[in-house]
Scaffold this active site. Structure first.
Site, PDB file in Angstrom:
ATOM      1  N   GLU A  50      33.336  41.490  47.682  1.00  0.00           N
ATOM      2  CA  GLU A  50      32.864  42.031  46.409  1.00  0.00           C
ATOM      3  C   GLU A  50      31.798  43.107  46.617  1.00  0.00           C
ATOM      4  OE1 GLU A  50      33.974  41.798  43.436  1.00  0.00           O
ATOM      5  OE2 GLU A  50      35.524  40.330  43.916  1.00  0.00           O
ATOM      6  N   TYR A 133      27.637  40.724  37.831  1.00  0.00           N
ATOM      7  CA  TYR A 133      29.031  40.953  38.200  1.00  0.00           C
ATOM      8  C   TYR A 133      29.417  40.183  39.477  1.00  0.00           C
ATOM      9  CZ  TYR A 133      33.160  43.043  40.088  1.00  0.00           C
ATOM     10  OH  TYR A 133      34.396  43.191  40.633  1.00  0.00           O
ATOM     11  N   ASP A 151      33.849  44.467  34.803  1.00  0.00           N
ATOM     12  CA  ASP A 151      33.617  45.751  35.476  1.00  0.00           C
ATOM     13  C   ASP A 151      34.364  46.843  34.707  1.00  0.00           C
ATOM     14  OD1 ASP A 151      36.280  45.374  36.059  1.00  0.00           O
ATOM     15  OD2 ASP A 151      36.087  45.735  38.211  1.00  0.00           O
TER      16      ASP A 151
END
Ligand code: SF4
Length: 351
Positions: A50, A133, A151
């Site tokens: 990520e 996030y 996102d």
């Protein structure tokens, strides 16, 4: 509930919220891309992927991800990694603050969480470099926590499905879409969050017409095959970037080149680079022999560097730094992409 800024009725919104998740999940299980971080899921692996994916495309990330995991397979390895090795593993990915945060977070995980990333949305956000996030992605994918991940891909898909005219550059957009995404979460939040992002990345694409005919939720989408799809999401213009002009000096002496560490704060903080002077210098400004290396431009998020570069044949670098051989430069020290043109010219000029 929340203002989606849409002409849809409350019951139309509710119907879409209810029916989209199962269709999307079924599609994802059939169509998901095979990616290394999906094949063997662990909190550490999801975390690294990520962070790498934050500013970089999937295809570019894969070799970096595989090399990083091979070199540093555990949180403990990352916490103890040498800074230059880390930067070298990251060389070319850019946004180096990400790798500094990774190491700082790994140290915190070792010291405060017994070497395991915490299975808690809020605690994850206490780690350097992990915001809502990333905490949502790690939490839902690796721990099955029922938290949304929002996102740019998710903004786009939701704005189109619900014909929402919210300006996604405004903070309110994040609040509204996060609430909406949270209310739509099924019992498999990790797969669902990935499905939504995957649809945005591969079908409901940005810049031009989405591939509506291939879309599993087209019959529920308020923008299906209309011009609205290309107009949404609404995104107001960003202010123009600030232009900064520099002269980049690559000092060479005795087959070595001079590297200077950038300040610990600001752009490319703590990275190795070349000597930089403000403004654009002409060749006649130098008291030593120089070879002009031409102009180069590098774009950061809010700033553009417009540069002109010179090889300077002198040992008087008049700055703190180190002299390295071309082999050390390619094998040991990570040089940010902003200097790529000048770094690549070194071999031709002193090789
Ligand atoms: Fe996007 Fe088209 Fe699917 Fe709607 S139908 S979600 S606009 S790809």
């Amino acid at each position: 509930m929340f203002d989606l800024q849409t002409a849809l009725t409350k019951s139309e919104i509710e119907m879409k919220m209810q029916e989209v998740p199962s269709l999307l999940l079924a599609w994802y299980h059939q169509n998901r891309r095979i990616l290394p971080w999906r094949e063997e899921v662990s909190p550490y692996r999801v975390w690294i992927s990520e962070i790498m994916l934050q500013q970089t495309r999937v295809r570019a990330v894969i070799p970096y991800y595989e090399r990083f995991l091979k070199t540093l397979p555990t949180v403990s390895d990352l916490a103890q990694a040498d800074d230059d090795l880390l930067k070298k593993l990251w060389e070319g990915l850019g946004y180096y603050s990400r790798v500094r945060h990774l190491k700082a977070a790994a140290i915190k995980v070792m010291e405060e969480f017994g070497g395991e990333l915490p299975a808690d949305y809020k605690l994850l956000q206490t780690l350097p470099g992990i915001g809502e996030y990333t905490a949502g992605a790690i939490g839902s994918i690796a721990f099955g926590l029922k938290v949304p991940v929002v996102d740019g891909n998710v903004f786009r898909v939701l704005a189109r499905v619900f014909a929402s005219h919210i300006d996604i550059t405004k903070p309110q957009a994040k609040t509204v879409f996060t609430k909406l995404a949270a209310l739509m979460l099924p019992d498999t939040p990790g797969d669902y969050n990935q499905a939504l992002m995957e649809l945005g990345a591969t079908v409901c694409v940005p810049n031009g017409a989405p591939l509506c005919e291939a879309c599993p939720i087209k019959n529920l989408c308020a923008s299906y095959n209309t011009e609205l799809a290309e107009l949404l999401p609404i995104k107001s213009e960003k202010p123009p970037r600030t232009v900064q002009e520099y002269t980049v000096l690559i000092y060479c002496h005795d087959g070595k080149v001079f590297l200077q560490k950038r300040p610990e704060k600001g752009l490319l903080a703590g990275m190795w680079g070349f000597v930089m002077q403000e403004g654009i210098a002409e060749p006649q400004h130098f008291e030593f022999p120089v070879v002009p290396l031409g102009k180069s431009k590098h774009i950061f998020t809010h700033i553009e560097w417009h540069m002109v570069g010179y090889m300077v044949f002198s040992k008087e670098a008049s700055a703190d730094g180190i002299w390295v051989t071309p082999d050390e430069l390619s094998g040991k020290y990570a040089i940010p992409a902003a200097y790529r043109k000048y770094r690549d010219a070194i071999g031709e000029n002193i090789g």
